[in-house]
Structure formats: structure tokens, C-alpha cells
Enzyme design. Structure first.
Site, mmCIF file in Angstrom:
data_model
loop_
_atom_site.group_PDB
_atom_site.id
_atom_site.type_symbol
_atom_site.label_atom_id
_atom_site.label_comp_id
_atom_site.label_asym_id
_atom_site.label_seq_id
_atom_site.Cartn_x
_atom_site.Cartn_y
_atom_site.Cartn_z
ATOM 1 N N ASN A 8 43.627 38.852 77.328
ATOM 2 C CA ASN A 8 44.068 37.209 77.039
ATOM 3 C C ASN A 8 44.024 37.138 78.651
ATOM 4 O O ASN A 8 45.082 36.635 79.115
ATOM 5 C CB ASN A 8 45.544 36.817 76.574
ATOM 6 C CG ASN A 8 45.117 35.586 77.100
ATOM 7 O OD1 ASN A 8 44.876 34.961 77.499
ATOM 8 N ND2 ASN A 8 46.353 34.539 75.983
ATOM 9 N N ARG A 89 40.503 36.955 73.950
ATOM 10 C CA ARG A 89 41.509 35.151 74.165
ATOM 11 C C ARG A 89 40.025 34.223 74.423
ATOM 12 O O ARG A 89 40.182 34.962 75.985
ATOM 13 C CB ARG A 89 42.328 35.208 74.101
ATOM 14 C CG ARG A 89 43.384 33.804 73.552
ATOM 15 C CD ARG A 89 44.250 33.422 74.408
ATOM 16 N NE ARG A 89 44.590 31.654 73.515
ATOM 17 C CZ ARG A 89 45.586 31.601 74.398
ATOM 18 N NH1 ARG A 89 46.153 31.774 75.751
ATOM 19 N NH2 ARG A 89 45.678 30.639 74.014
ATOM 20 N N HIS A 178 45.210 26.910 69.974
ATOM 21 C CA HIS A 178 46.681 28.000 69.448
ATOM 22 C C HIS A 178 46.177 28.295 68.178
ATOM 23 O O HIS A 178 47.417 28.357 66.858
ATOM 24 C CB HIS A 178 47.371 27.418 69.360
ATOM 25 C CG HIS A 178 48.077 27.013 70.801
ATOM 26 N ND1 HIS A 178 49.031 26.300 71.320
ATOM 27 C CD2 HIS A 178 48.563 27.569 71.811
ATOM 28 C CE1 HIS A 178 49.844 25.887 72.501
ATOM 29 N NE2 HIS A 178 48.959 27.093 72.874
ATOM 30 N N HIS A 206 53.763 25.540 67.362
ATOM 31 C CA HIS A 206 53.579 26.617 68.067
ATOM 32 C C HIS A 206 54.304 26.528 69.939
ATOM 33 O O HIS A 206 53.783 24.631 69.882
ATOM 34 C CB HIS A 206 52.384 27.327 68.790
ATOM 35 C CG HIS A 206 52.547 27.952 69.766
ATOM 36 N ND1 HIS A 206 51.888 29.845 69.291
ATOM 37 C CD2 HIS A 206 51.927 27.402 70.870
ATOM 38 C CE1 HIS A 206 51.398 29.785 70.615
ATOM 39 N NE2 HIS A 206 51.900 29.393 71.761
ATOM 40 N N ILE A 207 55.383 26.769 70.155
ATOM 41 C CA ILE A 207 55.963 25.831 71.438
ATOM 42 C C ILE A 207 56.155 26.693 72.292
ATOM 43 O O ILE A 207 57.161 27.927 71.971
ATOM 44 C CB ILE A 207 57.718 24.731 71.318
ATOM 45 C CG1 ILE A 207 57.033 24.677 69.106
ATOM 46 C CG2 ILE A 207 57.928 23.518 71.943
ATOM 47 C CD1 ILE A 207 58.540 23.901 69.002
ATOM 48 N N ARG A 239 52.162 19.854 80.846
ATOM 49 C CA ARG A 239 51.468 18.825 80.367
ATOM 50 C C ARG A 239 51.565 17.476 79.647
ATOM 51 O O ARG A 239 53.092 17.926 79.167
ATOM 52 C CB ARG A 239 49.689 19.586 79.814
ATOM 53 C CG ARG A 239 49.386 20.766 79.953
ATOM 54 C CD ARG A 239 48.427 21.364 78.766
ATOM 55 N NE ARG A 239 49.100 22.553 79.205
ATOM 56 C CZ ARG A 239 48.477 23.585 78.368
ATOM 57 N NH1 ARG A 239 48.147 23.692 77.001
ATOM 58 N NH2 ARG A 239 48.585 25.046 78.568
ATOM 59 N N MET A 284 61.420 26.299 79.983
ATOM 60 C CA MET A 284 62.268 26.190 79.281
ATOM 61 C C MET A 284 63.680 26.956 79.540
ATOM 62 O O MET A 284 64.690 25.517 79.412
ATOM 63 C CB MET A 284 62.519 26.001 77.351
ATOM 64 C CG MET A 284 63.126 25.500 76.478
ATOM 65 S SD MET A 284 63.808 23.735 76.757
ATOM 66 C CE MET A 284 62.446 23.041 76.033
ATOM 67 N N ARG A 285 64.185 27.776 79.814
ATOM 68 C CA ARG A 285 65.351 28.504 80.007
ATOM 69 C C ARG A 285 66.032 27.615 81.579
ATOM 70 O O ARG A 285 67.497 27.796 81.654
ATOM 71 C CB ARG A 285 65.066 30.485 80.525
ATOM 72 C CG ARG A 285 64.793 30.990 79.048
ATOM 73 C CD ARG A 285 64.202 31.922 79.481
ATOM 74 N NE ARG A 285 62.823 32.070 80.129
ATOM 75 C CZ ARG A 285 62.235 33.121 79.606
ATOM 76 N NH1 ARG A 285 62.471 34.249 79.905
ATOM 77 N NH2 ARG A 285 60.485 32.780 80.621
ATOM 78 N N GLU A 383 49.490 36.565 68.550
ATOM 79 C CA GLU A 383 48.288 36.800 68.464
ATOM 80 C C GLU A 383 47.164 37.766 68.996
ATOM 81 O O GLU A 383 46.042 38.177 68.362
ATOM 82 C CB GLU A 383 47.636 35.760 69.398
ATOM 83 C CG GLU A 383 48.555 34.290 69.511
ATOM 84 C CD GLU A 383 48.357 33.659 70.067
ATOM 85 O OE1 GLU A 383 49.399 33.848 71.165
ATOM 86 O OE2 GLU A 383 47.896 32.143 70.228
HETATM 87 P P1 AMP Z 1 55.136 31.482 75.716
HETATM 88 O O1 AMP Z 1 54.579 29.905 76.146
HETATM 89 O O2 AMP Z 1 54.813 30.946 74.817
HETATM 90 O O3 AMP Z 1 55.241 32.059 76.457
HETATM 91 O O4 AMP Z 1 56.543 30.325 75.771
HETATM 92 C C1 AMP Z 1 57.149 30.476 77.458
HETATM 93 C C2 AMP Z 1 58.288 29.025 77.553
HETATM 94 O O5 AMP Z 1 58.617 29.857 76.627
HETATM 95 C C3 AMP Z 1 58.654 28.621 78.981
HETATM 96 O O6 AMP Z 1 59.039 27.273 78.603
HETATM 97 C C4 AMP Z 1 60.161 29.722 78.603
HETATM 98 O O7 AMP Z 1 61.309 29.248 79.340
HETATM 99 C C5 AMP Z 1 60.460 29.597 76.476
HETATM 100 N N1 AMP Z 1 61.707 30.933 76.857
HETATM 101 C C6 AMP Z 1 61.195 32.428 76.528
HETATM 102 N N2 AMP Z 1 62.201 33.238 76.544
HETATM 103 C C7 AMP Z 1 63.715 31.739 75.943
HETATM 104 C C8 AMP Z 1 64.764 31.927 75.977
HETATM 105 N N3 AMP Z 1 64.876 33.264 75.835
HETATM 106 N N4 AMP Z 1 65.446 30.958 76.038
HETATM 107 C C9 AMP Z 1 64.882 29.538 75.873
HETATM 108 N N5 AMP Z 1 63.660 29.701 76.059
HETATM 109 C C10 AMP Z 1 62.736 30.836 76.596
#
Ligand code: AMP
Length: 400
Positions: A8, A89, A178, A206-207, A239, A284-285, A383
């Protein structure tokens, strides 16, 4: 022993996963980050141990060279010829690619020619493909498109209500993204629910940093939230998601820093979403930390994020005329129990209810109460595995 790489490639990153196939065993995985910048980092996870190497990596070709070095160094391959397949990908496949394709010069040209459909992604995906073609010219090279799963959308869903000529002349329509993830988690959800996917109506969420929601009827995508490009739909890390297009000329006319439509689109893509509203982070964390410590912008960004998810999910109850299950996946969907709780509580009218004790970090499977008329599932996406499986199919075809 035959090995397959799942790749990817992003604009400044390249994620890889090495499989032993057809056993589907992950031998190693890793990521090159900050490619093209002075402080590039290569991380490889081998036998559960992370190996981090910091060095300047100028482009994708150098990243792939380093990857080959790593594979030899850790005795993961004795000879590059063991890697008989590489799957890539590719975010946008436009109307050309309804399924995965064997990479040929023509396919590569087409991927580049539709870069306007995924300006952040397709050029990088193509650079990844080219780098591997140079170093592993004999491996079966396959492009797996994020849009392919959504090519089953009916015209009423994929068309925009603008004059037909813009679709007919320029293919302006909704393509989604996605797709590999929505397909994989819907099939896994069917296993958990103990029914054939053909008999189920599912809403998949898918978030992650990028986010999209899909309506899946009988295993086929019938609607999805991303649009012409991955900018559409719900609010995301950086975005905006859906916007009223009238904002574009208004801002160009009034803001001295925004000179043309591209400037505004770049702002929607890179400086908006959670990052734009929280002014703290796109992650998000970090947003949760800021929100829980009382930061007002972070609280608003979180509330807007959950609000947009709820709106799109409820739309798809309408599209499907009811659903058997809602499925959460990707970084936030798999890991953030607060987002899941707030989305589901806000949609309890639809008959969804989760068991708080099951809605914990790391939860996998059905987290809903027995009474919940719509099941709520957490399904980790994979994926990379879908990509490796597609490569395997092509290898078999070519051996026939
Ligand atoms: P991705 O694009 O699927 O890798 O997801 C990335 C997003 O997932 C980011 O906003 C991260 O902060 C969130 N994320 C990953 N681990 C956690 C967690 N343990 N708690 C909350 N959000 C998470």
C-alpha cells in the site's frame, strides 16, 4: 516456498506485508514513512519484534531496495525469485476497473490517467507499482482497486443530479473507496451472523483516518459515502467530507490566501475534518485526550464527527429499507469504544443496543444485546489479505 507481498504505497509512505501463500501466513510486515523527507523511517516487524531504521529515503524505488535488503538480511527470503507475486492497493479504478487487474503497461497508464479521481493516492500507488516492477520484474503484479467493490452501485446511487453531459463526457459520478475493506468485513460479518452474505442487509462503517460508510445488500455494494474522490461523505481526520460547493467561489472571492479552486480543495482535503475543527490534531486518540481534558474545539470536533457518522448510517437504513447489522471497522471503528457507543446510542430508535461490557477496546464480534433488532459487530479489517488472495487467484490463472 512461494511468497507474496501486499503493498500500500502512499505519497510519502509504503506499507508492506509478506505472506507465505497459499497458507495466508504473515511472515513479516512493515512501513516506510516520510519518504522524500530528510528524516525517513523504516520499521519492520519480524517475529513480533520491531526493527526501526532511520535514514534518508529519497523515493519509492529506494524504499523497495531497502525492503529487499531487509528481507535478505533477516533470512525471510534466500532469493528474490521466491517472491512470486506483488499485489498493490490502488485507490481509484474509475469506470475501467470492475475487478483486480494484472499490471501491464496499459493498466499502469490507465491508473495514472485517472489520478484526478484520487489525487492524494493514485500517483503514489503508481510509483509503488513501478518501483516493484523494476526490482521484481518476474513477479506477478496485480492492482487491487478500492473502487471495484462499489461498481455494483445502481445508477440512481452513483449519479449526481447534474446535467447528464457531465457524466457522459467526463464520467463525473460517485466511485466510492475502501471497497476491499467493506467487502472483507461484510463477508466476515456474515460468518459471525451465521447466514450467507447473499441473505443479509449490512451497513459497514470503515472509520479510520479516512472514513466511509457503505450500504451492502446481498453482498453487493449499493451505496457508499465517498464520492467522485475520497473527499466526499463523512467528516474525517483531515478531510471535510460532504460540502456545499457554493462555498468554493465564495472563499476564493473573499479569502486572500485562497486563490483558486485547487487551494480550496486542498484545504478541504488536508486542513479540515477533525484537524480543522479541533485545531489540536487529526488523530482520534489525541482528540479524545483533548476532549476529555475539556478543550472546547476538541469537544465540538468530536460531536460533529459522531453526528456525521449517524447521519450517513441512518441514510443507509433508508437505502436498504432496514438492515440486519451495523459493522464497525478500521482504526477508530475497531478501537474507539466511545465513538461506537455514541453512534449506537444516537441511533437507538432503529433498534440497536450494545452491551457496555462488550464494547471495550479490542472487542471483536457481536457486541449487541440479544434484543437488539439490528446487530452491532466489530470486525477488524484486513485489506492486505484480500490483496494477497487476489494475487493468488492471478497466479493460479497464469499457471493453467
Ligand atoms: P486507520 O486510518 O484505519 O489506520 O485509523 C487511524 C485512526 O484510528 C486515527 O485517528 C487513530 O487515532 C485511530 N485509532 C487507532 N487506535 C486507536 C485507539 N486505540 N483508540 C482510538 N482511536 C484509535
Amino acid at each position: 516456498m512461494e511468497k507474496t507481498l501486499s503493498v500500500n504505497a502512499g505519497s510519502s509512505s509504503l506499507k508492506w506485508q509478506l505472506y507465505e501463500m497459499p497458507e495466508e501466513k504473515v511472515i513479516a510486515k512493515g512501513i516506510f514513512e516520510r519518504i522524500g523527507l530528510p528524516d525517513s523511517v523504516a520499521t519492520a516487524k519480524i517475529d513480533g519484534q520491531a526493527h526501526v531504521r532511520k535514514q534518508k529515503i529519497v523515493d519509492h524505488l529506494q524504499a523497495v531496495l531497502l525492503l529487499m535488503d531487509t528481507l535478505i538480511h533477516f533470512n525471510l527470503v534466500d532469493d528474490f525469485r521466491e517472491i512470486t507475486g506483488v499485489g498493490h492497493r490502488v485507490v481509484a479504478g474509475g469506470e475501467f476497473f470492475k475487478k483486480s487487474a494484472l499490471v501491464t503497461p496499459e493498466v499502469l497508464k490507465q491508473i495514472k490517467s485517472i489520478s484526478h479521481l484520487a489525487p492524494l493516492h493514485n500517483p503514489a500507488n503508481a510509483a509503488g507499482i513501478e518501483a516493484f516492477l523494476k526490482l521484481l520484474p518476474d513477479a506477478v503484479s496485480v492492482a487491487v482497486f478500492d473502487t471495484a467493490f462499489h461498481t455494483t452501485m445502481p445508477e440512481k446511487a452513483f449519479r449526481y443530479p447534474i446535467p447528464n453531459q457531465y457524466y457522459e463526457k467526463y464520467a463525473v459520478r460517485k466511485y466510492g473507496a475502501h471497497g476491499t475493506s467493506h467487502m472483507y468485513v461484510s463477508q466476515e460479518a456474515a460468518k459471525i451472523l451465521g447466514k450467507p452474505v447473499e441473505e443479509l442487509k449490512l451497513i459497514t462503517a470503515h472509520i479510520g483516518n479516512g472514513a466511509s460508510i457503505s450500504a451492502i445488500d446481498g453482498g453487493k455494494s449499493v451505496d457508499t459515502s465517498m464520492g467522485f474522490t475520497p473527499l466526499g461523505g463523512v467528516m474525517m481526520g483531515t478531510r471535510s467530507g460532504e460540502m456545499d460547493a457554493s462555498v468554493i467561489p465564495y472563499l476564493i472571492a473573499n479569502d486572500p490566501e485562497l486563490n483558486d479552486a485547487q487551494d480550496v480543495i486542498d484545504m478541504f482535503n488536508n486542513r479540515s475534518g477533525i484537524k480543522g475543527v479541533s485545531e489540536v490534531t487529526s488523530d482520534m486518540r489525541d482528540l479524545q485526550d483533548a476532549r476529555l481534558s475539556g478543550n472546547k474545539n476538541a469537544i465540538l470536533a468530536y460531536e460533529m464527527f459522531v453526528d456525521r457518522l449517524k447521519k450517513y448510517i441512518s441514510q443507509y437504513f433508508g437505502v436498504l429499507n432496514g438492515a440486519d447489522a451495523l459493522i464497525f471497522t478500521a482504526g477508530i471503528g475497531e478501537n474507539d469504544e466511545d465513538v461506537r457507543r455514541d453512534v449506537v446510542q444516537g441511533l437507538s430508535w432503529f433498534g440497536m443496543e450494545i452491551i457496555p461490557e462488550l464494547n471495550v477496546r479490542g472487542a471483536v464480534g457481536d457486541i449487541s444485546t440479544p434484543e437488539s433488532t439490528v446487530k452491532v459487530l466489530v470486525v477488524p479489517t484486513d485489506e492486505e489479505l484480500v490483496i494477497a488472495r487476489d494475487v493468488e487467484k492471478f497466479k493460479k490463472e497464469l499457471k493453467k
